[in-house]
Write an enzyme that holds these catalytic residues in place. Structure first.
Site, PDB file in Angstrom:
ATOM      1  N   CYS A  96       0.852  -1.198   0.000  1.00 15.83           N
ATOM      2  CA  CYS A  96       0.000   0.000   0.000  1.00 15.83           C
ATOM      3  C   CYS A  96       0.886   1.246   0.000  1.00 15.83           C
ATOM      4  O   CYS A  96       1.846   1.324   0.774  1.00 15.83           O
ATOM      5  CB  CYS A  96      -0.886  -0.028   1.248  1.00 15.83           C
ATOM      6  SG  CYS A  96      -1.831   1.483   1.480  1.00 15.83           S
ATOM      7  N   GLU A 130       2.343  -5.730   8.886  1.00 14.35           N
ATOM      8  CA  GLU A 130       2.768  -4.341   8.668  1.00 14.35           C
ATOM      9  C   GLU A 130       3.840  -3.934   9.668  1.00 14.35           C
ATOM     10  O   GLU A 130       4.813  -3.259   9.320  1.00 14.35           O
ATOM     11  CB  GLU A 130       1.565  -3.385   8.780  1.00 14.35           C
ATOM     12  CG  GLU A 130       1.960  -1.943   8.505  1.00 14.35           C
ATOM     13  CD  GLU A 130       0.855  -0.941   8.807  1.00 14.35           C
ATOM     14  OE1 GLU A 130       1.176   0.167   9.268  1.00 14.35           O
ATOM     15  OE2 GLU A 130      -0.330  -1.264   8.583  1.00 14.35           O
TER      16      GLU A 130
END
Length: 299
Positions: A96, A130
């Site tokens: 992302c 993440e």
């Protein structure tokens, strides 16, 4: 019975982009490896698995050669890219953009903190994909905090730079920021600009869903929050619904629904996490409508 799907629910941009990249890559019936579940939703993982997406872990990656591997929206640490180069692996990088920008900010802050003997602190879930990518920018030196007891890892006599996992709660971040400020004041007797730098790095596409969900949940008699159990974002957003509507239920799919939870006259809302596919929420809606057509199915 009225059943409405929240128009703001479903995939965030990052997840949608990663899934499209995976589907495009597999369009020619090619096998594609994915480093970890592409999304924290078992039903979507299975759908993509049936198309040829093979989920692997970092240990598997070390032994792969001459193939294609997808990096999902969560991002990866530098070590993954080094392994890919050494093993002649073509990476399909669907990280992302929001996460990539945060990785860069964390790396820049870490280099600065190293010169000042300071610390990088990340508000996030230890072991989350993440967070692994973020700590990789700090040579694994970042301190991960989630609860009050985790703060004991921090040396409050030294400078602190705080970041957040992009999908964490905004409220939780600012509560943590305040606690760190209090601990620094307690340690040093004061709080100066050089002592603490807090960076609200929460994705607004995620955090903006909280007020939207509160409004949506207030307007409905019953809420069905559809999410995978592994989704951190799902757990947090479900609590937002539950906080304003006691008749909120966390479900993975329509099979989790107890017909006693609903009545024919109910105005029902369906919503989900940033990892919840729209097709799954539509499936839940169809099931609820079928209950309404069956006089003995719903209370």
């Amino acid at each position: 019975m009225e059943v409405t799907i929240d128009k703001n629910s479903g995939y965030c941009f990052g997840v949608e982009y990663a899934i499209k990249m995976a589907e495009d890559e597999m369009a020619g019936n090619q096998k594609l490896y994915c480093l970890g579940d592409i999304v924290h939703n078992d039903m979507e993982v299975k759908r993509l698995s049936d198309k040829g997406l093979v989920v692997i872990d970092r240990e598997d990656l070390r032994y792969l050669r001459d193939c294609k591997v997808l990096i999902r929206a969560h991002g990866e640490p530098p070590e993954t890219y080094r392994t890919a180069i050494n093993n002649n692996i073509e990476l399909i990088d669907a990280s992302c953009p929001v996460v990539l920008k945060l990785q860069h900010r964390v790396k820049t802050a870490f280099d600065k903190m190293e010169k000042q003997e300071g610390q990088i602190v990340i508000y996030g879930k230890k072991g989350h994909a993440e967070v692994i990518g973020l700590t990789g920018q700090t040579l694994e030196k970042a301190i991960i905090v989630m609860e009050d007891k985790d703060l004991d890892q921090i040396d409050f006599s030294k400078p602190v730079t705080l970041f957040s996992q992009t999908t964490k709660s905004t409220k939780g971040f600012y509560e943590l920021k305040e606690k760190i400020e209090d601990r620094i004041k307690s340690e040093k007797g004061r709080l100066e600009e050089m002592d603490f730098n807090a960076n609200d790095s929460i994705c607004r596409q995620v955090s903006n869903r909280e007020p939207q969900l509160q409004k949506f949940s207030q307007e409905k008699d019953v809420i069905f929050f559809v999410s995978g159990k592994k989704s951190s974002n799902g757990k947090a957003l479900y609590q937002v619904c539950k906080g304003v509507n006691p008749r909120s239920y966390f479900i993975e799919n329509e099979q989790d629904i107890d017909s006693e939870w609903i009545h024919h006259e109910d105005n029902i809302g369906i919503c989900g996490a940033t990892s919840t596919p729209m097709w799954l929420m539509e499936q839940v809606r169809e099931y609820l409508l079928s209950l309404d057509e069956n006089p003995v199915a719903a209370g």
